[in-house]
Design a protein around this motif. Structure first.
Motif, short mmCIF file in Angstrom:
data_model
loop_
_atom_site.label_atom_id
_atom_site.label_comp_id
_atom_site.label_asym_id
_atom_site.label_seq_id
_atom_site.Cartn_x
_atom_site.Cartn_y
_atom_site.Cartn_z
N PHE A 25 0.85 -1.19 0.00
CA PHE A 25 0.00 0.00 0.00
C PHE A 25 0.89 1.23 0.00
N PHE A 26 0.61 2.16 -0.92
CA PHE A 26 1.32 3.43 -0.97
C PHE A 26 0.34 4.58 -0.79
N GLY A 27 0.71 5.57 0.04
CA GLY A 27 -0.08 6.79 0.10
C GLY A 27 -0.69 7.12 1.44
N VAL A 28 -0.38 6.35 2.49
CA VAL A 28 -0.86 6.76 3.80
C VAL A 28 0.10 7.83 4.33
N ASP A 29 -0.43 8.98 4.73
CA ASP A 29 0.46 10.05 5.18
C ASP A 29 0.40 10.19 6.70
N ASN A 30 1.17 11.15 7.21
CA ASN A 30 1.29 11.29 8.66
C ASN A 30 0.00 11.72 9.34
N THR A 31 -0.97 12.24 8.58
CA THR A 31 -2.24 12.61 9.20
C THR A 31 -3.12 11.39 9.45
N LEU A 32 -2.87 10.30 8.75
CA LEU A 32 -3.69 9.08 8.88
C LEU A 32 -2.88 7.86 9.29
N ASP B 137 7.81 9.94 0.20
CA ASP B 137 7.87 11.32 -0.28
C ASP B 137 7.39 12.29 0.79
N SER B 138 7.66 13.55 0.56
CA SER B 138 7.18 14.59 1.48
C SER B 138 6.69 15.79 0.67
N GLY B 139 5.88 16.61 1.30
CA GLY B 139 5.37 17.81 0.65
C GLY B 139 4.86 18.77 1.71
N ASP B 140 4.80 20.04 1.35
CA ASP B 140 4.35 21.06 2.29
C ASP B 140 3.02 21.65 1.84
N ILE B 141 2.05 21.66 2.75
CA ILE B 141 0.79 22.36 2.53
C ILE B 141 1.01 23.79 3.01
N CYS B 142 0.83 24.75 2.11
CA CYS B 142 1.12 26.16 2.42
C CYS B 142 0.11 27.07 1.73
N VAL B 143 -0.04 28.27 2.24
CA VAL B 143 -0.80 29.29 1.54
C VAL B 143 0.00 29.77 0.34
N ASN B 144 -0.64 29.76 -0.83
CA ASN B 144 -0.06 30.31 -2.05
C ASN B 144 -0.66 31.69 -2.30
N TYR B 145 0.11 32.56 -2.95
CA TYR B 145 -0.43 33.89 -3.24
C TYR B 145 -0.23 34.26 -4.70
N ASP B 146 -1.13 35.12 -5.17
CA ASP B 146 -1.12 35.62 -6.55
C ASP B 146 -0.21 36.84 -6.60
N THR C 212 3.47 29.51 6.67
CA THR C 212 2.14 28.90 6.82
C THR C 212 2.16 27.42 6.46
N CYS C 213 3.32 26.81 6.44
CA CYS C 213 3.45 25.45 5.88
C CYS C 213 3.33 24.36 6.94
N PHE C 214 2.70 23.26 6.53
CA PHE C 214 2.61 22.05 7.34
C PHE C 214 3.17 20.90 6.53
N ARG C 215 4.10 20.15 7.09
CA ARG C 215 4.81 19.09 6.38
C ARG C 215 4.01 17.78 6.37
N GLN C 216 3.74 17.28 5.18
CA GLN C 216 3.15 15.96 5.00
C GLN C 216 4.22 14.98 4.56
N VAL C 217 4.15 13.76 5.05
CA VAL C 217 5.05 12.69 4.62
C VAL C 217 4.19 11.49 4.26
N GLU C 218 4.45 10.89 3.10
CA GLU C 218 3.71 9.71 2.68
C GLU C 218 4.56 8.46 2.84
N TYR C 219 3.89 7.37 3.18
CA TYR C 219 4.57 6.11 3.45
C TYR C 219 3.98 4.98 2.62
N ALA C 220 4.76 3.91 2.50
CA ALA C 220 4.29 2.67 1.88
C ALA C 220 4.64 1.53 2.82
N GLY C 221 3.89 0.44 2.70
CA GLY C 221 4.17 -0.71 3.56
C GLY C 221 3.71 -2.00 2.93
N LEU C 222 4.31 -3.09 3.39
CA LEU C 222 3.93 -4.43 2.95
C LEU C 222 2.67 -4.84 3.70
#
Length: 357
Positions: free
Chosen positions: A88-95, A133-142, A267-277
């Motif tokens: 399974f791929f795609g469970v992140d640190n929030t879940l 993988d990792s990614g940051d949720i942040c406010v984007n501006y125009d 304004t960023c929050f770090r997400q990390v995604e995991y995979a497992g057997l």
């Protein structure tokens, strides 16, 4: 750009449509020559990279895309005794805690795990999951809006509640959207158990707009995106990802010299995604080989421009557009998975009552 855009926090099983990619016709989930990856809808890999793995390993890869991240995790838990696949791929640190507490994964230390950036390594005593993988949720501006109005874009959570930014921000529902949830968790990390609700009261009073999901927020409401420009959107601030500005450049035709949008780095929050057997996987040998592949140099180098996330392997190459227009936050907000597990549902419930009613 659509990564984890509609992750529901609590989702019933419902009717699930499975789609396949890769070599989906080469065998069944129980075939020892076929290894099955279960993931959310945002999974993507270059055909040539996947073909290299299949040639070198001797396995054919079958991919089952099982909805958004929350739905996919819940379905995997409900079917853990007779799983749909091997990895399974795609469970992140929030879940993540939900998956671990329900015994979704069995132990396996992937080859190359010692090459993963130290801060992302967790569960080191049992190795039930591997960071991918990792990614940051942040406010984007125009950028154009703030330039035209001779107003400095916000740089922090505190800025967003200032009168100068009234009625400018659109965010996603924390109960139905992954970036919406991540933004809520970012405020909880920033202001603590006692302070985050007061912050949201001020944000609500300052005219924050809440929509169901990322697609609507980014492409319909945000004036800085390509879609928002076509829709004549009027919100110059949106909760999205640090990788959104690079995507605005990469997908533009012609490509601009600089990104039309920027990131409020405070304004960023770090997400990390995991995979497992998966527990009770039918092809554990193939599953282990697939996990090894997911943290290999070839896959990690390939991943950013396919899923718009950052690699976790120390030696992985980051695309030039990411370096220029979407660097990772230097000091993102973070929360331990256990902290999220203990509070997530109550936080979302309180947020819903406070912001939507």
């Amino acid at each position: 750009m659509t990564k984890r855009t509609t992750t529901a926090v609590v989702i019933g099983l419902g009717l699930v449509t499975l789609s396949a990619c890769g070599s989906s016709d080469s065998g069944t989930a129980g075939d020892s020559k076929t290894v099955t990856l279960v993931s959310h809808d945002s999974w993507a890999v270059s055909k040539s990279v996947l073909a290299d793995f299949e040639k070198q390993s001797g396995y054919k890869v079958r991919v089952l895309k099982d909805g958004d991240a929350g739905q996919a995790v819940n379905k995997a838990i409900l079917t853990k005794d007779n799983p749909q696949g091997d990895v399974f791929f795609g469970v992140d640190n929030t879940l993540l805690s939900r998956a671990l507490d329900n015994g979704l994964f069995q132990s396996y230390e992937a080859k190359g795990a010692d090459q993963i950036v130290q801060q992302y390594r967790i569960d080191q005593d049992r190795h039930r999951v591997t960071p991918i993988d990792s990614g940051d949720i942040c406010v984007n501006y125009d950028k154009a809006y703030f330039s035209e109005h001779k107003l400095a874009p916000p740089a922090s959570f505190d800025d967003l509640i200032k009168p100068a930014y009234k009625n400018l921000l659109v965010t996603e529902n924390a109960g139905t959207s992954s970036p919406g949830l991540g933004f809520l968790l970012g405020t909880a990390a920033k202001y603590g158990d006692e302070g985050w609700q007061d912050y949201w009261k001020k944000l609500k009073a300052n005219g924050v707009k809440v929509v169901d999901g990322w697609e609507q927020a980014y492409n319909d409401e945000f004036s800085g995106s390509a879609g928002g420009k076509k829709a004549k959107a009027d919100r110059p601030l949106v909760v999205s990802y640090a990788s959104s500005p690079p995507a605005e450049v990469i997908y533009a035709d012609p490509k601009p010299k600089t990104a039309p949008t920027g990131v409020a780095s405070g304004t960023c929050f770090r997400q990390v995604e995991y995979a497992g057997l998966l527990s009770n996987a039918k092809n554990t040998k193939g599953g282990k080989a697939l996990l090894d592949f997911l943290i290999s140099g070839e896959f990690q180098d390939d991943m950013p421009l396919n899923m718009f996330v950052y690699p976790v392997r120390e030696s992985a190459q980051v695309p030039e557009e990411f370096v220029k227009f979407g660097p990772q936050a230097k000091n993102p907000e973070t929360l331990a998975p256990a902290k999220i597990a203990d509070n997530r549902d109550q936080w979302v419930k309180s947020w819903t009552s406070l912001v939507l009613k």
